[in-house]
Design a protein around this motif. Structure first.
Motif, mmCIF file in Angstrom:
data_model
loop_
_atom_site.group_PDB
_atom_site.id
_atom_site.type_symbol
_atom_site.label_atom_id
_atom_site.label_comp_id
_atom_site.label_asym_id
_atom_site.label_seq_id
_atom_site.Cartn_x
_atom_site.Cartn_y
_atom_site.Cartn_z
ATOM 1 N N THR A 146 0.834 -1.203 0.000
ATOM 2 C CA THR A 146 0.000 0.000 0.000
ATOM 3 C C THR A 146 0.866 1.250 0.000
ATOM 4 O O THR A 146 1.938 1.286 0.617
ATOM 5 C CB THR A 146 -0.924 0.044 1.222
ATOM 6 N N PRO A 147 0.421 2.316 -0.661
ATOM 7 C CA PRO A 147 1.214 3.547 -0.681
ATOM 8 C C PRO A 147 1.331 4.213 0.683
ATOM 9 O O PRO A 147 2.344 4.853 0.965
ATOM 10 C CB PRO A 147 0.464 4.432 -1.678
ATOM 11 N N LEU A 148 0.327 4.059 1.534
ATOM 12 C CA LEU A 148 0.403 4.705 2.841
ATOM 13 C C LEU A 148 1.557 4.132 3.662
ATOM 14 O O LEU A 148 2.240 4.872 4.373
ATOM 15 C CB LEU A 148 -0.920 4.548 3.599
ATOM 16 N N ALA A 149 1.781 2.831 3.556
ATOM 17 C CA ALA A 149 2.883 2.223 4.304
ATOM 18 C C ALA A 149 4.226 2.782 3.838
ATOM 19 O O ALA A 149 5.113 3.080 4.658
ATOM 20 C CB ALA A 149 2.849 0.703 4.141
ATOM 21 N N LEU A 150 4.396 2.945 2.523
ATOM 22 C CA LEU A 150 5.649 3.510 2.017
ATOM 23 C C LEU A 150 5.758 4.990 2.371
ATOM 24 O O LEU A 150 6.841 5.473 2.727
ATOM 25 C CB LEU A 150 5.733 3.304 0.500
ATOM 26 N N PHE A 151 4.653 5.717 2.284
ATOM 27 C CA PHE A 151 4.664 7.123 2.674
ATOM 28 C C PHE A 151 5.106 7.277 4.126
ATOM 29 O O PHE A 151 5.932 8.137 4.453
ATOM 30 C CB PHE A 151 3.286 7.744 2.484
ATOM 31 N N THR A 152 4.557 6.457 5.001
ATOM 32 C CA THR A 152 4.896 6.543 6.423
ATOM 33 C C THR A 152 6.378 6.277 6.647
ATOM 34 O O THR A 152 7.042 6.977 7.426
ATOM 35 C CB THR A 152 4.050 5.552 7.233
ATOM 36 N N ALA A 153 6.924 5.283 5.942
ATOM 37 C CA ALA A 153 8.347 4.966 6.078
ATOM 38 C C ALA A 153 9.209 6.117 5.565
ATOM 39 O O ALA A 153 10.177 6.535 6.226
ATOM 40 C CB ALA A 153 8.659 3.682 5.327
ATOM 41 N N TRP A 154 8.858 6.640 4.404
ATOM 42 C CA TRP A 154 9.640 7.753 3.853
ATOM 43 C C TRP A 154 9.507 9.006 4.710
ATOM 44 O O TRP A 154 10.469 9.760 4.866
ATOM 45 C CB TRP A 154 9.184 8.039 2.419
ATOM 46 N N PHE A 155 8.322 9.247 5.255
ATOM 47 C CA PHE A 155 8.125 10.406 6.113
ATOM 48 C C PHE A 155 9.028 10.308 7.344
ATOM 49 O O PHE A 155 9.686 11.285 7.722
ATOM 50 C CB PHE A 155 6.664 10.523 6.533
ATOM 51 N N ALA A 156 9.054 9.142 7.961
ATOM 52 C CA ALA A 156 9.915 8.947 9.142
ATOM 53 C C ALA A 156 11.381 9.160 8.782
ATOM 54 O O ALA A 156 12.152 9.742 9.561
ATOM 55 C CB ALA A 156 9.693 7.550 9.720
ATOM 56 N N GLU A 157 11.802 8.701 7.599
ATOM 57 C CA GLU A 157 13.185 8.878 7.169
ATOM 58 C C GLU A 157 13.486 10.340 6.876
ATOM 59 O O GLU A 157 14.600 10.815 7.133
ATOM 60 C CB GLU A 157 13.462 8.003 5.947
ATOM 61 N N ALA A 158 12.509 11.081 6.354
ATOM 62 C CA ALA A 158 12.702 12.513 6.114
ATOM 63 C C ALA A 158 12.900 13.249 7.438
ATOM 64 O O ALA A 158 13.753 14.134 7.547
ATOM 65 C CB ALA A 158 11.510 13.085 5.349
ATOM 66 N N VAL A 159 12.105 12.906 8.446
ATOM 67 C CA VAL A 159 12.252 13.513 9.764
ATOM 68 C C VAL A 159 13.637 13.200 10.326
ATOM 69 O O VAL A 159 14.340 14.090 10.829
ATOM 70 C CB VAL A 159 11.151 13.019 10.714
ATOM 71 N N ALA A 160 14.059 11.926 10.234
ATOM 72 C CA ALA A 160 15.359 11.522 10.767
ATOM 73 C C ALA A 160 16.504 12.204 10.032
ATOM 74 O O ALA A 160 17.565 12.457 10.619
ATOM 75 C CB ALA A 160 15.499 9.999 10.675
ATOM 76 N N ALA A 161 16.310 12.513 8.738
ATOM 77 C CA ALA A 161 17.351 13.162 7.944
ATOM 78 C C ALA A 161 17.416 14.665 8.174
ATOM 79 O O ALA A 161 18.277 15.347 7.611
ATOM 80 C CB ALA A 161 17.125 12.882 6.463
ATOM 81 N N GLY A 162 16.514 15.198 8.991
ATOM 82 C CA GLY A 162 16.521 16.620 9.282
ATOM 83 C C GLY A 162 15.851 17.477 8.234
ATOM 84 O O GLY A 162 16.095 18.692 8.176
ATOM 85 N N GLN A 163 14.975 16.885 7.423
ATOM 86 C CA GLN A 163 14.258 17.660 6.416
ATOM 87 C C GLN A 163 13.368 18.701 7.099
ATOM 88 O O GLN A 163 12.504 18.347 7.901
ATOM 89 C CB GLN A 163 13.404 16.736 5.554
ATOM 90 N N PRO A 164 13.564 20.004 6.821
ATOM 91 C CA PRO A 164 12.702 21.018 7.446
ATOM 92 C C PRO A 164 11.244 20.860 7.015
ATOM 93 O O PRO A 164 10.949 20.663 5.837
ATOM 94 C CB PRO A 164 13.283 22.344 6.926
ATOM 95 N N GLU A 165 10.369 20.926 7.955
ATOM 96 C CA GLU A 165 8.919 20.928 7.732
ATOM 97 C C GLU A 165 8.469 19.865 6.718
ATOM 98 O O GLU A 165 7.837 20.181 5.704
ATOM 99 C CB GLU A 165 8.472 22.317 7.280
ATOM 100 N N PRO A 166 8.759 18.610 6.970
ATOM 101 C CA PRO A 166 8.350 17.570 6.016
ATOM 102 C C PRO A 166 6.844 17.390 5.929
ATOM 103 O O PRO A 166 6.351 16.756 4.991
ATOM 104 C CB PRO A 166 9.019 16.307 6.570
ATOM 105 N N HIS A 167 6.113 17.958 6.879
ATOM 106 C CA HIS A 167 4.654 17.832 6.872
ATOM 107 C C HIS A 167 3.985 18.907 6.032
ATOM 108 O O HIS A 167 2.753 18.941 5.954
ATOM 109 C CB HIS A 167 4.114 17.879 8.306
#
Length: 220
Positions: A31-52
């Motif tokens: 499902t795309p939501l599962a991949l989105f959630t994983a990528w979102f968590a990785e963006a946060v961990a990578a220090g991406q400003p305002e990933p939301h």
């Protein structure tokens, strides 16, 4: 001397990240939501400003497109991706006339993009108010200021209305904002883009089919 826009553009580079993340579509979840959630968590961990934050594209009654940046309020399998706004705002009027939209996430810290599009519905008013009251005082104050997208006479007028809204939000954290609306985009398509330094970008498209999802690759 005014800056030379084209010279500035030519001087810029993208994805100054070494190394860029690898992405094997064969290992992507169902499902795309599962991949989105994983990528979102990785963006946060990578220090991406305002990933939301995300781009929201709508069209008006004549079909003319518009886009703006809004905040993601949540996502789930039942309702899809959610965001808020006033019903009388420009995006609210667009969605009332043409209840479909597209979302775009861009996370340059990992050279990733996600595109989501599909029909949009509104949550029940009590859910919209609950979502608003679960957010910050500033979010409530902004909603109470209201009149989103209407012509503004002066910055002084805005300052006065904002002060009154902040005072009320701090005094009454459960104050209702009647026109505040929680919108839900239920995706028909979700695309994941992983950038590559040699421009061999990986694009994985999920397309809804019945109760499930079909997956395919796209040329970059």
């Amino acid at each position: 001397m005014a800056p030379d826009l084209h010279e500035l553009l030519r001087s810029l580079r993208v994805w100054d990240v070494d190394p860029l993340p690898a992405f094997d579509p064969a290992t992507a979840p169902d499902t795309p939501l599962a991949l989105f959630t994983a990528w979102f968590a990785e963006a946060v961990a990578a220090g991406q400003p305002e990933p939301h934050t995300m781009s929201l594209a709508t069209a008006d009654e004549q079909g003319l497109p518009d886009v703006r940046t809004v905040m993601l309020h949540g996502a789930d399998e039942e309702h899809g991706w959610s965001f808020g706004g006033h019903a009388g705002s420009r995006k609210g009027r667009h969605l009332a006339a043409r209840p479909s939209a597209a979302l775009g996430f861009y996370w340059p810290a990992q050279a990733r993009q996600i595109r989501v599009r599909g029909p949009v519905t509104t949550a029940p008013p009590e859910e919209a108010q609950a979502d608003l009251h679960a957010r910050s005082t500033g979010a409530l104050a902004a909603a109470l200021t209201g009149r989103q997208s209407e012509p503004l006479g002066s910055l002084g007028e805005l300052a006065e209305a904002s002060k009154a809204a902040w005072d009320r939000a701090e005094r009454d954290p459960r104050a209702p904002a009647p026109t505040w609306t929680l919108y839900r985009l239920r995706p028909e398509e979700v695309e994941f883009f992983q950038g590559d330094a040699r421009r061999r970008h990986v694009r994985l498209l999920y397309r809804r089919e019945g109760d499930g999802w079909a997956r395919s690759l796209l040329w970059p």
